[in-house]
Design a protein around this motif. Structure first.
Motif, mmCIF file in Angstrom:
data_model
loop_
_atom_site.group_PDB
_atom_site.id
_atom_site.type_symbol
_atom_site.label_atom_id
_atom_site.label_comp_id
_atom_site.label_asym_id
_atom_site.label_seq_id
_atom_site.Cartn_x
_atom_site.Cartn_y
_atom_site.Cartn_z
ATOM 1 N N THR A 202 0.844 -1.205 0.000
ATOM 2 C CA THR A 202 0.000 0.000 0.000
ATOM 3 C C THR A 202 0.873 1.247 0.000
ATOM 4 N N ALA A 203 1.997 1.191 0.714
ATOM 5 C CA ALA A 203 2.921 2.324 0.758
ATOM 6 C C ALA A 203 3.522 2.586 -0.616
ATOM 7 N N THR A 204 3.880 1.523 -1.323
ATOM 8 C CA THR A 204 4.447 1.670 -2.668
ATOM 9 C C THR A 204 3.421 2.273 -3.621
ATOM 10 N N ALA A 205 2.201 1.760 -3.549
ATOM 11 C CA ALA A 205 1.150 2.208 -4.467
ATOM 12 C C ALA A 205 0.746 3.654 -4.234
ATOM 13 N N ILE A 206 0.685 4.053 -2.969
ATOM 14 C CA ILE A 206 0.146 5.377 -2.639
ATOM 15 C C ILE A 206 1.141 6.496 -2.905
ATOM 16 N N ALA A 207 2.419 6.167 -2.981
ATOM 17 C CA ALA A 207 3.440 7.202 -3.159
ATOM 18 C C ALA A 207 3.214 8.015 -4.425
ATOM 19 N N GLY A 208 2.779 7.344 -5.494
ATOM 20 C CA GLY A 208 2.540 8.068 -6.737
ATOM 21 C C GLY A 208 1.406 9.062 -6.625
#
Length: 256
Positions: free
Chosen positions: A185-191
């Motif tokens: 979720t952290a990877t996805a939300i960064a964008g």
């Protein structure tokens, strides 16, 4: 680069490659939405977001166990996600927050932890984390910050609450540094958050690595007050009532 340019960070590790290809594990089940988000981040073009990948081609300073595990994973999965890689992009190294437990030469670890602390020095921190992650609790990782606030989210299947997590993030002041310890979720939300004008750090297991560093251990061990998903029994932790920690919790999403 992250310190000087205040870049956001999105990190791809073994789990993210797995989910991006439709796989699952005990922490998250993949979905078409998660796959699309991860693929979108992998093809990032925003100069304020540094996307990081695991460097499987330089494992010289890793322990034998870590080298064998990484090579086995790489051989079995690379063909399933290589189509999503932007080979014109200069990716960062996902191990920018994982440089202790699987490294043979640990001489520079103290220096690297101090450098990580520079990312949030003097900043207001909003931390989105698993319910019992307790990132920075009981150590000095955030001792140099202006303030720390926490939003607790599910330790498992956090991406199921993605829209709610994004909505809560967008309520935060733009000058705050948003730090995520929430797996994929952290990877996805960064964008999404970088595009909205925030600096967002996908921090991963830096806090657990720091605890192992402080303990001086050479293998992964469970921690009494913090969940460690990579260790048998590591998800069972003690209940805490620390007043300072409790006062930092400003919201909960998907947890009681």
């Amino acid at each position: 680069m992250v310190i000087e340019k205040k870049l956001s960070v999105a990190r791809f590790g073994d789990s993210e490659y797995l989910y991006m290809s439709g796989g699952k594990d005990g922490l998250q089940t993949s979905s078409l939405k998660l796959q699309a988000k991860l693929q979108e981040v992998m093809h990032n073009t925003n100069p304020q977001l540094l996307v990081c990948m695991v460097n499987y081609h330089d494992l010289r300073n890793r322990t034998l166990e870590a080298r064998l595990s990484a090579m086995k994973f790489h051989v079995h999965t690379f063909n399933s996600y290589k189509q999503y890689i932007n080979f014109k992009y200069h990716y960062g190294n996902s191990n920018m927050t994982r440089f202790y437990i699987t490294y043979r030469d640990k001489n520079r670890c103290a220096e690297r932890f101090e450098k990580c602390k520079k990312i949030w020095e003097g900043r207001e921190i909003i931390l989105f984390e698993g319910e019992q992650t307790r990132f920075g609790y009981g150590n000095d990782l955030f001792a140099n910050t202006l303030s720390v606030k926490r939003v607790l989210c599910p330790s498992r299947m956090a991406f199921d609450y993605y829209d709610e997590i994004v909505a809560k993030s967008l309520e935060m002041p733009k000058q705050a540094l948003l730090i995520f310890a929430l797996g994929a979720t952290a990877t996805a939300i960064a964008g999404d958050l970088t595009a909205a004008g925030y600096q967002c750090i996908d921090i991963g297991n830096l806090d657990v690595e720091y605890e192992w560093f402080r303990l001086g251990v050479t293998r992964k061990v469970a921690l009494n007050t913090k969940q460690v998903s990579e260790v048998d029994g590591g998800m069972k932790v003690e209940h805490i009532t620390d007043s300072e920690y409790m006062s930092q919790i400003i919201a909960k999403i998907g947890v009681k």
